[in-house]
Design a protein around this motif. Structure first.
Motif, PDB file in Angstrom:
ATOM      1  N   ARG A  76     103.186  27.592 -27.546  1.00 38.97           N
ATOM      2  CA  ARG A  76     104.513  27.483 -28.328  1.00 38.97           C
ATOM      3  C   ARG A  76     104.646  28.686 -29.443  1.00 38.97           C
ATOM      4  NH1 ARG A  76     106.736  22.283 -29.778  1.00 38.97           N
ATOM      5  NH2 ARG A  76     108.627  23.643 -29.756  1.00 38.97           N
ATOM      6  N   HIS A  77     103.530  28.491 -30.339  1.00 38.29           N
ATOM      7  CA  HIS A  77     103.670  29.124 -31.409  1.00 38.29           C
ATOM      8  C   HIS A  77     103.129  30.707 -31.432  1.00 38.29           C
ATOM      9  CE1 HIS A  77     104.878  25.520 -33.529  1.00 38.29           C
ATOM     10  NE2 HIS A  77     103.791  24.913 -32.986  1.00 38.29           N
ATOM     11  N   GLU A  78     102.178  30.807 -30.701  1.00 37.24           N
ATOM     12  CA  GLU A  78     101.730  32.358 -30.499  1.00 37.24           C
ATOM     13  C   GLU A  78     102.232  33.020 -29.576  1.00 37.24           C
ATOM     14  OE1 GLU A  78      97.322  32.382 -30.381  1.00 37.24           O
ATOM     15  OE2 GLU A  78      97.194  30.796 -31.799  1.00 37.24           O
ATOM     16  N   LEU A  79     102.697  32.518 -28.517  1.00 33.57           N
ATOM     17  CA  LEU A  79     103.507  33.102 -27.268  1.00 33.57           C
ATOM     18  C   LEU A  79     104.740  32.779 -26.807  1.00 33.57           C
ATOM     19  CD1 LEU A  79     100.096  32.626 -24.864  1.00 33.57           C
ATOM     20  CD2 LEU A  79     100.865  34.698 -26.314  1.00 33.57           C
ATOM     21  N   GLY A  80     105.493  31.963 -28.054  1.00 28.72           N
ATOM     22  CA  GLY A  80     106.651  31.784 -27.767  1.00 28.72           C
ATOM     23  C   GLY A  80     107.316  30.884 -26.655  1.00 28.72           C
ATOM     24  N   TRP A  81     106.454  30.173 -26.216  1.00 34.33           N
ATOM     25  CA  TRP A  81     106.974  29.015 -24.933  1.00 34.33           C
ATOM     26  C   TRP A  81     107.600  28.140 -25.287  1.00 34.33           C
ATOM     27  CZ3 TRP A  81     103.822  28.830 -19.781  1.00 34.33           C
ATOM     28  CH2 TRP A  81     103.405  29.920 -19.532  1.00 34.33           C
ATOM     29  N   SER A  82     108.460  27.941 -24.760  1.00 35.09           N
ATOM     30  CA  SER A  82     109.516  26.397 -24.932  1.00 35.09           C
ATOM     31  C   SER A  82     108.529  25.307 -24.278  1.00 35.09           C
ATOM     32  CB  SER A  82     110.804  26.610 -24.558  1.00 35.09           C
ATOM     33  OG  SER A  82     111.015  26.619 -23.033  1.00 35.09           O
ATOM     34  N   PRO A  83     108.990  24.102 -24.797  1.00 31.91           N
ATOM     35  CA  PRO A  83     108.407  22.908 -23.926  1.00 31.91           C
ATOM     36  C   PRO A  83     108.562  22.951 -22.807  1.00 31.91           C
ATOM     37  CG  PRO A  83     109.157  22.229 -26.281  1.00 31.91           C
ATOM     38  CD  PRO A  83     109.636  23.848 -26.100  1.00 31.91           C
ATOM     39  N   SER A  84     110.137  23.365 -22.314  1.00 32.06           N
ATOM     40  CA  SER A  84     110.392  23.054 -20.933  1.00 32.06           C
ATOM     41  C   SER A  84     109.724  24.113 -20.050  1.00 32.06           C
ATOM     42  CB  SER A  84     111.821  23.369 -20.730  1.00 32.06           C
ATOM     43  OG  SER A  84     112.204  24.600 -21.238  1.00 32.06           O
ATOM     44  N   ARG A  85     109.339  25.341 -20.573  1.00 32.32           N
ATOM     45  CA  ARG A  85     108.607  26.405 -19.938  1.00 32.32           C
ATOM     46  C   ARG A  85     107.088  25.732 -19.598  1.00 32.32           C
ATOM     47  NH1 ARG A  85     107.552  32.609 -21.465  1.00 32.32           N
ATOM     48  NH2 ARG A  85     106.366  33.364 -19.453  1.00 32.32           N
ATOM     49  N   ILE A  86     106.716  25.332 -20.743  1.00 37.06           N
ATOM     50  CA  ILE A  86     105.073  24.514 -20.541  1.00 37.06           C
ATOM     51  C   ILE A  86     105.341  23.493 -19.285  1.00 37.06           C
ATOM     52  CG2 ILE A  86     103.372  23.359 -21.458  1.00 37.06           C
ATOM     53  CD1 ILE A  86     104.186  24.633 -24.109  1.00 37.06           C
ATOM     54  N   MET A  87     106.327  22.788 -19.398  1.00 38.98           N
ATOM     55  CA  MET A  87     106.478  21.553 -18.195  1.00 38.98           C
ATOM     56  C   MET A  87     106.679  22.263 -16.850  1.00 38.98           C
ATOM     57  SD  MET A  87     106.756  18.356 -17.740  1.00 38.98           S
ATOM     58  CE  MET A  87     107.043  17.699 -19.177  1.00 38.98           C
ATOM     59  N   ARG A  88     107.479  23.199 -16.806  1.00 42.22           N
ATOM     60  CA  ARG A  88     107.709  23.945 -15.372  1.00 42.22           C
ATOM     61  C   ARG A  88     106.345  24.754 -15.093  1.00 42.22           C
ATOM     62  NH1 ARG A  88     112.014  25.895 -17.756  1.00 42.22           N
ATOM     63  NH2 ARG A  88     111.494  27.947 -18.284  1.00 42.22           N
ATOM     64  N   ALA A  89     105.592  25.162 -15.721  1.00 42.93           N
ATOM     65  CA  ALA A  89     104.005  25.774 -15.500  1.00 42.93           C
ATOM     66  C   ALA A  89     103.305  24.461 -15.000  1.00 42.93           C
ATOM     67  CB  ALA A  89     103.538  26.530 -16.720  1.00 42.93           C
ATOM     68  N   ARG A  90     103.352  23.514 -15.606  1.00 42.66           N
ATOM     69  CA  ARG A  90     102.502  22.237 -15.217  1.00 42.66           C
ATOM     70  C   ARG A  90     103.115  21.740 -13.957  1.00 42.66           C
ATOM     71  NH1 ARG A  90     103.074  17.997 -18.515  1.00 42.66           N
ATOM     72  NH2 ARG A  90     101.230  16.942 -17.553  1.00 42.66           N
ATOM     73  N   LYS A  91     104.217  21.643 -13.780  1.00 41.20           N
ATOM     74  CA  LYS A  91     104.813  21.187 -12.584  1.00 41.20           C
ATOM     75  C   LYS A  91     104.653  22.175 -11.137  1.00 41.20           C
ATOM     76  CE  LYS A  91     108.476  18.254 -13.825  1.00 41.20           C
ATOM     77  NZ  LYS A  91     110.014  17.887 -13.927  1.00 41.20           N
TER      78      LYS A  91
END
Length: 183
Positions: A23-38
């Protein structure tokens, strides 16, 4: 979804990354993280740390995951530090870590947390691979408290033979810390 900067960071951290880094170093949103997990790009290691699916689940990756989970206010200690230093017969699980006594964060069941009022930066070192490990003398002090005397003697002998400690330095260290109420 995966770029060069992310791969370099994950490689440096044994295949794992904290959600806060994404989130903080690479600028990912929570939804992008969730999509990567899914999409099974990442799997959960701890509640706050993910592992790249293609990265192997190793002892070092679990050590780094715990360190990231605890925001690096910790050091790997006891048998975990002994294993990292190359001592014989040191268990791979559980991962043992020491934190300041005020630290309160839940950890997975494969982690054992020791809270200590005796916590300062002089008792740990950051290795070239990024892991923060108890100094050899602090590691031995921790092992002495938990091991059978025969196993401890063998661990101390290993540390001496590996050039990690000198008997005189160990004696001085123990004498200094006995005054803190430690046996």
């Amino acid at each position: 979804m995966i770029d060069h900067t992310l791969l370099v960071l994950i490689e440096r951290q044994h295949g794992v990354i904290a959600r806060s880094q994404l989130r903080h170093e690479l600028g990912w949103s929570p939804s992008r993280i969730m999509r990567a997990r899914k999409r099974e790009v990442f799997v959960d290691v701890t509640p706050t740390v993910l592992r790249l699916v293609s990265a192997p689940d190793t002892f070092s990756s679990r050590c780094m995951a715990v360190q990231l989970h605890l925001d690096e206010r910790c050091f790997l200690s006891s048998t975990t530090a002994g294993r990292l230093y190359g001592l014989r017969s040191m268990a791979e699980t559980p991962i043992r870590v020491t934190v300041p006594e005020t630290t309160r964060r839940d950890c997975p069941p494969w982690v054992r947390v020791a809270r200590s009022s005796w916590f300062d930066d002089t008792d740990s070192v950051r290795r070239d691979d990024g892991l923060i490990v108890a100094t050899p003398l602090r590691m031995l002090f921790g092992l002495a408290a938990t091991m059978h005397p025969f196993r401890f003697a063998r661990a101390a002998e290993d540390a001496w033979n590996l050039g990690l400690i000198a008997p005189e330095a160990a004696a001085d260290y123990l004498q200094r810390h006995r005054c803190r109420g430690k046996n």
